[in-house]
Enzyme design. Structure first.
Site, PDB file in Angstrom:
ATOM      1  N   ILE A   1       0.868  -1.169   0.000  1.00 49.59           N
ATOM      2  CA  ILE A   1       0.000   0.000   0.000  1.00 49.59           C
ATOM      3  C   ILE A   1       0.910   1.227   0.000  1.00 49.59           C
ATOM      4  O   ILE A   1       2.079   1.150   0.371  1.00 49.59           O
ATOM      5  CB  ILE A   1      -0.980   0.037   1.199  1.00 49.59           C
ATOM      6  CG1 ILE A   1      -0.233   0.109   2.542  1.00 49.59           C
ATOM      7  CG2 ILE A   1      -1.899  -1.182   1.188  1.00 49.59           C
ATOM      8  CD1 ILE A   1      -1.178   0.297   3.727  1.00 49.59           C
ATOM      9  N   ASP A   2       0.366   2.362  -0.439  1.00 45.21           N
ATOM     10  CA  ASP A   2       1.161   3.578  -0.542  1.00 45.21           C
ATOM     11  C   ASP A   2       1.748   3.973   0.813  1.00 45.21           C
ATOM     12  O   ASP A   2       1.139   3.735   1.862  1.00 45.21           O
ATOM     13  CB  ASP A   2       0.298   4.748  -1.037  1.00 45.21           C
ATOM     14  CG  ASP A   2      -0.289   4.504  -2.413  1.00 45.21           C
ATOM     15  OD1 ASP A   2       0.158   3.564  -3.088  1.00 45.21           O
ATOM     16  OD2 ASP A   2      -1.184   5.272  -2.795  1.00 45.21           O
ATOM     17  N   LYS A   3       2.874   4.621   0.769  1.00 47.99           N
ATOM     18  CA  LYS A   3       3.520   5.124   1.986  1.00 47.99           C
ATOM     19  C   LYS A   3       2.564   6.022   2.782  1.00 47.99           C
ATOM     20  O   LYS A   3       2.477   5.924   4.008  1.00 47.99           O
ATOM     21  CB  LYS A   3       4.779   5.913   1.620  1.00 47.99           C
ATOM     22  CG  LYS A   3       5.498   6.510   2.827  1.00 47.99           C
ATOM     23  CD  LYS A   3       6.655   7.408   2.406  1.00 47.99           C
ATOM     24  CE  LYS A   3       6.150   8.734   1.883  1.00 47.99           C
ATOM     25  NZ  LYS A   3       7.243   9.713   1.675  1.00 47.99           N
TER      26      LYS A   3
ATOM     27  N   THR B   1      -0.676   6.123   2.724  1.00 52.20           N
ATOM     28  CA  THR B   1      -1.936   5.484   3.102  1.00 52.20           C
ATOM     29  C   THR B   1      -1.759   4.776   4.434  1.00 52.20           C
ATOM     30  O   THR B   1      -0.751   4.110   4.668  1.00 52.20           O
ATOM     31  CB  THR B   1      -2.363   4.458   2.032  1.00 52.20           C
ATOM     32  OG1 THR B   1      -2.505   5.125   0.779  1.00 52.20           O
ATOM     33  CG2 THR B   1      -3.682   3.797   2.401  1.00 52.20           C
TER      34      THR B   1
ATOM     35  N   HIS C   1      -0.836   3.278  -6.714  1.00 49.26           N
ATOM     36  CA  HIS C   1      -1.654   4.497  -6.671  1.00 49.26           C
ATOM     37  C   HIS C   1      -2.970   4.339  -7.440  1.00 49.26           C
ATOM     38  O   HIS C   1      -3.549   5.320  -7.909  1.00 49.26           O
ATOM     39  CB  HIS C   1      -0.884   5.702  -7.242  1.00 49.26           C
ATOM     40  CG  HIS C   1       0.300   6.106  -6.440  1.00 49.26           C
ATOM     41  ND1 HIS C   1       1.122   7.165  -6.790  1.00 49.26           N
ATOM     42  CD2 HIS C   1       0.827   5.613  -5.288  1.00 49.26           C
ATOM     43  CE1 HIS C   1       2.099   7.306  -5.912  1.00 49.26           C
ATOM     44  NE2 HIS C   1       1.932   6.356  -4.982  1.00 49.26           N
TER      45      HIS C   1
END
Length: 261
Positions: A65-67, A69, A163
Site C-alpha cells: 500500500i502507498d507510503k 496510506t 496508486h
C-alpha cells in the site's frame, strides 16, 4: 537527518499495531508516512518490515500500500505462506476495502472505473490513465455518505496497480483530501474550516488531519495453512478518526455507523 526525524516522530505515535499474527503471517495497521517495502528513490527511508523485524523476524511482502496510506498491510512469515498468499493476490481472490475522504460529492452511488493505468507515467512519477501503454486496472467505488463539503467513499480495488485508487479518482474528477500528488492540495483540515461556530485561536489551532485521507480498512482472504476464511478490519488512525467524529457530529454522516450496528 530528515529520515531520522521522520522515524522519531513515527516511534512516538507507534508506526504500527498488530491486527493478526500467527506463525505463518502477520497483519499490521500501519501509520501514514511509512513505507512497506524498499523504496527505489530513497533506500534509507523508514520501512515497516524492518521496524517490525525485531518482533516478528524477517517478513516477506505479499502486497503493498502507498507510503502515505494508513491501514492494513499483510506479510508472510514463511516461504510457504508467502507462495500461497501471493497466489491468492495473483488470482484476485483477496478482497480489499479502502475508506477515503474526498472533496465534494460524487454524482454516483456506486461506480466501476476500469481505465487502464500506466505506473510512473509522468514527470512526477504518478500513475496515469493511458489507453495504449497502461495495464488493466479496475476499482469499484461506493458512496458511504456526504458530510458538508466532503464525502466518505469506499474503494474496492480489483487489481493492484500502484496508486490505483488515487489515479482512478483523479480520472473521475475527484480528489482525496490532503493529497498533494494527485489533487495539488495539501491543505490540512481544521475544525475552524468545517464548524461555523468555532471560536478558538487561529494561530494555536492544530489540524484534525494533515495527511492523505486514505485508509486500508478491511481485507478478506483465506489463511494459507488452515484455509480459514479471514476478514480483518483496521480501526482508523487517531487523526482520521478524530475528523470522522467531528464530521459525524456536525453532518450526521458516519462511514462506520453500519459496522458499529
Amino acid at each position: 537527518m530528515a529520515n531520522e526525524s521522520i522515524l522519531g516522530a513515527m516511534q512516538k505515535k507507534a508506526p504500527y499495531t498488530v491486527i493478526y499474527a500467527d506463525d505463518h503471517l502477520v497483519v499490521f495497521n500501519k501509520a501514514s508516512g511509512i513505507l512497506v517495502a524498499k523504496d527505489r528513490y530513497d533506500e534509507t527511508a523508514p520501512r515497516l518490515d524492518v521496524l517490525a523485524e525485531p518482533e516478528f523476524g524477517k517478513l516477506l511482502a505479499v502486497h503493498r500500500i502507498d507510503k502515505d496510506t494508513s491501514g492494513l498491510i499483510m506479510y508472510a512469515r514463511t516461504p510457504e505462506a508467502h507462495r500461497e498468499l501471493s497466489m491468492q493476490f495473483e488470482k484476485r481472490q483477496v478482497h480489499k476495502t479502502y475508506h477515503a475522504l474526498v472533496h465534494g460529492r460524487p454524482a454516483w452511488e456506486t461506480f466501476r472505473c476500469d481505465k487502464r493505468l500506466q505506473v510512473d507515467g509522468d514527470a512526477r512519477h504518478r500513475t496515469v490513465v493511458n489507453k495504449r501503454f497502461g495495464k488493466d486496472a479496475v476499482t469499484d467505488f461506493e458512496l458511504l455518505g456526504t458530510a458538508g463539503p466532503f464525502s466518505w467513499i469506499a474503494a474496492h480495488p480489483v487489481t493492484g496497480r500502484t496508486h490505483q485508487i488515487r489515479a482512478h479518482l483523479q480520472e473521475l474528477g475527484i480528489s482525496i483530501v490532503c493529497d498533494p500528488l494527485y489533487s495539488g492540495n495539501q491543505k490540512a483540515i481544521k475544525l475552524s474550516d468545517i464548524k461555523r461556530s468555532w471560536r478558538g485561536d487561529v494561530y494555536e489551532e492544530r489540524p484534525l488531519l494533515a495527511r492523505l485521507g486514505l485508509h486500508a480498512y478491511q481485507i478478506e482472504f483465506t489463511h494459507p495453512v488452515t484455509e480459514e476464511a479471514l476478514q480483518l478490519t483496521a480501526p482508523y488512525q487517531k487523526d482520521m478518526d478524530s475528523l470522522r467524529k467531528q464530521l459525524a457530529k456536525l453532518f450526521k454522516t458516519d462511514p462506520l455507523a453500519e459496522d458499529a450496528e
